[in-house]
Design a protein around this motif. Structure first.
Motif, PDB file in Angstrom:
ATOM      1  N   ARG A   1       0.813  -1.211   0.000  1.00 43.36           N
ATOM      2  CA  ARG A   1       0.000   0.000   0.000  1.00 43.36           C
ATOM      3  C   ARG A   1       0.851   1.268   0.000  1.00 43.36           C
ATOM      4  NH1 ARG A   1      -0.846   3.248   4.138  1.00 43.36           N
ATOM      5  NH2 ARG A   1      -2.691   4.628   4.225  1.00 43.36           N
ATOM      6  N   ASP A   2       1.817   1.353   0.908  1.00 44.22           N
ATOM      7  CA  ASP A   2       2.607   2.574   1.020  1.00 44.22           C
ATOM      8  C   ASP A   2       3.478   2.791  -0.207  1.00 44.22           C
ATOM      9  OD1 ASP A   2       1.630   3.485   3.428  1.00 44.22           O
ATOM     10  OD2 ASP A   2       3.042   2.319   4.624  1.00 44.22           O
ATOM     11  N   TYR A   3       4.050   1.698  -0.736  1.00 41.44           N
ATOM     12  CA  TYR A   3       4.851   1.859  -1.952  1.00 41.44           C
ATOM     13  C   TYR A   3       3.980   2.356  -3.097  1.00 41.44           C
ATOM     14  CZ  TYR A   3       7.396   0.943  -6.194  1.00 41.44           C
ATOM     15  OH  TYR A   3       7.986   1.097  -7.421  1.00 41.44           O
ATOM     16  N   THR A   4       2.741   1.853  -3.196  1.00 46.12           N
ATOM     17  CA  THR A   4       1.837   2.284  -4.261  1.00 46.12           C
ATOM     18  C   THR A   4       1.571   3.779  -4.169  1.00 46.12           C
ATOM     19  OG1 THR A   4       0.778   0.108  -4.284  1.00 46.12           O
ATOM     20  CG2 THR A   4      -0.428   1.924  -5.303  1.00 46.12           C
ATOM     21  N   ARG A   5       1.379   4.281  -2.953  1.00 46.99           N
ATOM     22  CA  ARG A   5       1.128   5.714  -2.790  1.00 46.99           C
ATOM     23  C   ARG A   5       2.361   6.539  -3.162  1.00 46.99           C
ATOM     24  NH1 ARG A   5      -2.895   6.739   2.336  1.00 46.99           N
ATOM     25  NH2 ARG A   5      -4.458   5.172   1.762  1.00 46.99           N
ATOM     26  N   LEU A   6       3.533   6.060  -2.737  1.00 47.32           N
ATOM     27  CA  LEU A   6       4.760   6.757  -3.099  1.00 47.32           C
ATOM     28  C   LEU A   6       4.953   6.740  -4.608  1.00 47.32           C
ATOM     29  CD1 LEU A   6       7.380   8.183  -2.199  1.00 47.32           C
ATOM     30  CD2 LEU A   6       8.432   5.927  -2.024  1.00 47.32           C
ATOM     31  N   TRP A   7       4.703   5.579  -5.235  1.00 47.37           N
ATOM     32  CA  TRP A   7       4.845   5.464  -6.690  1.00 47.37           C
ATOM     33  C   TRP A   7       3.894   6.411  -7.408  1.00 47.37           C
ATOM     34  CZ3 TRP A   7       0.756   3.961  -9.815  1.00 47.37           C
ATOM     35  CH2 TRP A   7       1.046   3.876 -11.181  1.00 47.37           C
ATOM     36  N   PHE A   8       2.648   6.501  -6.957  1.00 51.19           N
ATOM     37  CA  PHE A   8       1.678   7.359  -7.627  1.00 51.19           C
ATOM     38  C   PHE A   8       2.118   8.819  -7.596  1.00 51.19           C
ATOM     39  CE2 PHE A   8      -2.054  10.158  -7.351  1.00 51.19           C
ATOM     40  CZ  PHE A   8      -2.630   9.889  -8.592  1.00 51.19           C
ATOM     41  N   GLY A   9       2.569   9.272  -6.428  1.00 52.47           N
ATOM     42  CA  GLY A   9       3.033  10.650  -6.331  1.00 52.47           C
ATOM     43  C   GLY A   9       4.207  10.935  -7.242  1.00 52.47           C
ATOM     44  N   GLN A  10       5.142   9.985  -7.307  1.00 53.54           N
ATOM     45  CA  GLN A  10       6.310  10.172  -8.163  1.00 53.54           C
ATOM     46  C   GLN A  10       5.958  10.063  -9.642  1.00 53.54           C
ATOM     47  OE1 GLN A  10       9.750  10.987  -6.990  1.00 53.54           O
ATOM     48  NE2 GLN A  10       8.089  11.722  -5.707  1.00 53.54           N
ATOM     49  N   ALA A  11       4.975   9.224  -9.989  1.00 52.91           N
ATOM     50  CA  ALA A  11       4.553   9.107 -11.382  1.00 52.91           C
ATOM     51  C   ALA A  11       3.962  10.426 -11.871  1.00 52.91           C
ATOM     52  CB  ALA A  11       3.535   7.976 -11.526  1.00 52.91           C
ATOM     53  N   VAL A  12       3.070  11.012 -11.078  1.00 54.28           N
ATOM     54  CA  VAL A  12       2.484  12.301 -11.447  1.00 54.28           C
ATOM     55  C   VAL A  12       3.568  13.371 -11.534  1.00 54.28           C
ATOM     56  CG1 VAL A  12       0.901  14.127 -10.700  1.00 54.28           C
ATOM     57  CG2 VAL A  12       0.237  11.721 -10.475  1.00 54.28           C
ATOM     58  N   SER A  13       4.481  13.364 -10.566  1.00 46.94           N
ATOM     59  CA  SER A  13       5.536  14.357 -10.551  1.00 46.94           C
ATOM     60  C   SER A  13       6.495  14.190 -11.723  1.00 46.94           C
ATOM     61  CB  SER A  13       6.304  14.275  -9.226  1.00 46.94           C
ATOM     62  OG  SER A  13       7.124  15.396  -9.045  1.00 46.94           O
ATOM     63  N   SER A  14       6.737  12.960 -12.143  1.00 43.04           N
ATOM     64  CA  SER A  14       7.620  12.714 -13.286  1.00 43.04           C
ATOM     65  C   SER A  14       7.025  13.278 -14.568  1.00 43.04           C
ATOM     66  CB  SER A  14       7.887  11.219 -13.440  1.00 43.04           C
ATOM     67  OG  SER A  14       8.615  10.720 -12.336  1.00 43.04           O
ATOM     68  N   VAL A  15       5.709  13.148 -14.734  1.00 41.82           N
ATOM     69  CA  VAL A  15       5.055  13.746 -15.898  1.00 41.82           C
ATOM     70  C   VAL A  15       5.211  15.268 -15.845  1.00 41.82           C
ATOM     71  CG1 VAL A  15       2.861  14.107 -17.084  1.00 41.82           C
ATOM     72  CG2 VAL A  15       3.429  11.849 -16.174  1.00 41.82           C
ATOM     73  N   GLY A  16       5.023  15.845 -14.649  1.00 46.22           N
ATOM     74  CA  GLY A  16       5.227  17.285 -14.504  1.00 46.22           C
ATOM     75  C   GLY A  16       6.638  17.703 -14.848  1.00 46.22           C
ATOM     76  N   ASP A  17       7.630  16.901 -14.439  1.00 49.19           N
ATOM     77  CA  ASP A  17       9.026  17.194 -14.771  1.00 49.19           C
ATOM     78  C   ASP A  17       9.244  17.180 -16.280  1.00 49.19           C
ATOM     79  OD1 ASP A  17       9.565  17.364 -12.121  1.00 49.19           O
ATOM     80  OD2 ASP A  17      10.611  15.451 -11.958  1.00 49.19           O
ATOM     81  N   ALA A  18       8.672  16.178 -16.964  1.00 49.14           N
ATOM     82  CA  ALA A  18       8.842  16.062 -18.408  1.00 49.14           C
ATOM     83  C   ALA A  18       8.239  17.266 -19.127  1.00 49.14           C
ATOM     84  CB  ALA A  18       8.213  14.758 -18.907  1.00 49.14           C
ATOM     85  N   VAL A  19       7.052  17.700 -18.694  1.00 48.02           N
ATOM     86  CA  VAL A  19       6.422  18.877 -19.281  1.00 48.02           C
ATOM     87  C   VAL A  19       7.264  20.122 -19.000  1.00 48.02           C
ATOM     88  CG1 VAL A  19       4.407  20.395 -19.192  1.00 48.02           C
ATOM     89  CG2 VAL A  19       4.099  17.912 -19.188  1.00 48.02           C
ATOM     90  N   PHE A  20       7.710  20.272 -17.763  1.00 46.20           N
ATOM     91  CA  PHE A  20       8.475  21.441 -17.355  1.00 46.20           C
ATOM     92  C   PHE A  20       9.776  21.551 -18.139  1.00 46.20           C
ATOM     93  CE2 PHE A  20      11.660  23.391 -14.533  1.00 46.20           C
ATOM     94  CZ  PHE A  20      11.046  24.595 -14.242  1.00 46.20           C
ATOM     95  N   ASN A  21      10.507  20.445 -18.224  1.00 48.71           N
ATOM     96  CA  ASN A  21      11.806  20.484 -18.882  1.00 48.71           C
ATOM     97  C   ASN A  21      11.682  20.735 -20.377  1.00 48.71           C
ATOM     98  OD1 ASN A  21      14.756  20.027 -18.656  1.00 48.71           O
ATOM     99  ND2 ASN A  21      14.265  18.451 -20.140  1.00 48.71           N
TER     100      ASN A  21
END
Length: 477
Positions: free
Chosen positions: A10-30
């Motif tokens: 459960r906790d890894y899934t939540r951490l993964w979800f936050g990082q997945a969304v943030s990674s998309v934001g990083d790709a758009v930003f860069n």
């Protein structure tokens, strides 16, 4: 009760979800920053490639200046709190830059806008140097066992590549239709999602989340001594030095593509700047294909043989890409080129882990990663300088093939990657068992006083030795 999607726990899934969304934001930003600098701030200027390379240099300065020591301080702090503070700080930085972009275009001179971009990228990466080791430590608590940690590493790599399929195609339309502010705002919101996801993780209650109780003077002495031991250990290992040399040579080859690919797309591939994101999308798809095939290929060929074969194939494909004149051909070549490049990272990681005892893995990475990032920074700056000054206006044809400054630099970069492949072939001969990689490792120095502080525990997923090229990623996750 309907089943819920859970990755490992459960906790890894939540951490993964936050990082997945943030990674998309990083790709758009860069991607947005590269497009904005190349097509707006430095449009039709001879120094445009140098301006784009400044993004890479700003990120590399943070990695080189802060990265080697950030883990020492993270070791003393609460890991979850460190992640939360890093995300909050990065969200504020992006929010400030977003607010400033609402000013009229002529409110600030071009040099001031570039300075704002570089300072923001520098500070974002500086915060990232604290976030990444804290995340690794939290992952070590959330995910136990070799099998699950291997799964976590695979999920992380595939997620990162998927973000680069989704993000770049979003960046160009957002920039050219909605405006720069909304592309930046998307990344700021992604930090908020990551923050909330980390907040939802239960405290692990393990020592990795506790503050180190040792006195400050004793810690500084121990950290310095342990760090110097790590340097001596690395220099005494012929195998580690060989791996570092081939990674540096390879990074010099692929690093130029991160700076020049936007200009290659518009000048050589005759594509509209709005289509630039699809090149990143093709590389993301190639990265996923390479990640899925990497384990099987390494198992089949062995890590050493897979390393030099991947370098040779990547070099040939990069030279072939430099000769493309159509957008679809360029997209196809970038996809194929990224597959062996990802295989290369998959193959080199076990070699690094095998060559360093567990107590030295953190310090080995503290040497390996900054040096390869330095090579990436120098490659970006050198390629931008050559394209914008020394080789500017160069043109001609040989045997019916036309050459310009950008495609020539990319072709030479491919030859440099080939050179790294031939070096790897000689320095890393194939063996029946790649665990023999550790044969040339020097004996580690005698341990110090056990009360002296140690480095952070080895991360469950080691950083990739060679960056994916056209995806100039200033945000370290």
């Amino acid at each position: 009760m309907s089943p819920r999607l859970t990755l490992i726990n459960r906790d890894y899934t939540r951490l993964w979800f936050g990082q997945a969304v943030s990674s998309v934001g990083d790709a758009v930003f860069n991607t947005t920053l590269v497009l904005w600098v190349a097509t707006v701030l430095a449009k039709d200027q001879s120094w445009a490639p140098v301006a784009v390379s400044g993004i890479v240099m700003a990120s590399s300065v943070a990695v080189l200046g802060i990265g080697p020591l950030a883990g020492v301080f993270v070791d003393r702090w609460d890991k979850r709190a460190t992640m939360l503070r890093s995300e909050a700080l990065r969200g504020v930085l992006v929010a400030v830059l977003t607010a400033l972009t609402f000013l009229p275009a002529g409110a600030l001179p071009t040099g001031a806008w570039l300075a704002l971009v570089y300072v923001t990228v520098l500070l974002l990466n500086a915060a990232g140097q604290f976030f990444s080791p804290a995340r690794f430590a939290v992952l070590a608590d959330l995910v136990t066992g070799d099998a699950d940690r291997a799964r976590a590493a695979g999920i992380a790599q595939a997620t990162g590549e998927t973000a680069w399929i989704i993000g770049p195609p979003l960046a160009a339309p957002l920039l050219f239709t909605a405006g720069l502010q909304w592309a930046l705002l998307l990344n700021g919101l992604s930090y908020a999602v990551s923050y909330l996801a980390i907040r939802s993780i239960r405290a692990t209650g393990t020592p990795s989340g506790a503050v180190r109780p040792a006195a400050a003077p004793r810690e500084r002495t121990g950290v310095r001594r342990e760090f110097m031991d790590g340097l001596r250990f690395f220099a005494g290992s012929r195998f580690l030095v060989a791996l570092l040399l081939l990674a540096v040579i390879g990074q010099f080859g692929v690093g130029a593509l991160g700076t020049l690919n936007i200009f290659f797309a518009t000048d050589n591939l005759h594509a509209d700047a709005r289509l630039y994101g699809y090149l990143g999308m093709a590389m993301g798809a190639g990265g996923i294909a390479g990640a899925l095939a990497g384990g099987r290929v390494v198992q089949w060929l062995g890590a050493r043989r897979a390393t030099w074969i991947s370098l040779l194939v990547s070099g040939v494909l990069l030279v072939a890409y430099s000769r493309q004149t159509g957008f679809l051909g360029g997209v196809a070549l970038l996809f194929v080129f990224t597959v062996p490049l990802t295989l290369l990272n998959t193959a080199m990681s076990p070699l690094l882990l095998a060559a360093a005892p567990p107590d030295y893995r953190g310090r080995v990475m503290a040497v390996f990663y900054p040096v390869t990032r330095l090579a990436s920074m120098l490659s970006a700056v050198l390629s931008g300088w050559l394209a914008g000054s020394v080789l500017r206006g160069m043109g001609g044809s040989v045997a019916g093939f036309r050459f310009g400054p950008v495609d020539t630099i990319i072709a030479v970069s491919g030859l440099v990657v080939l050179l790294a492949g031939f070096f790897a072939m000689a320095a890393l001969p194939g063996t029946p068992d790649d665990r023999e990689a550790a044969e040339d490792v020097a004996d580690p120095p005698a341990p110090h006083d056990p009360t002296a502080p140690l480095d952070a525990p080895p991360p469950p997923d080691a950083p990739a030795p060679i960056d994916s090229p056209s995806k100039t990623r200033p945000l370290a996750r």
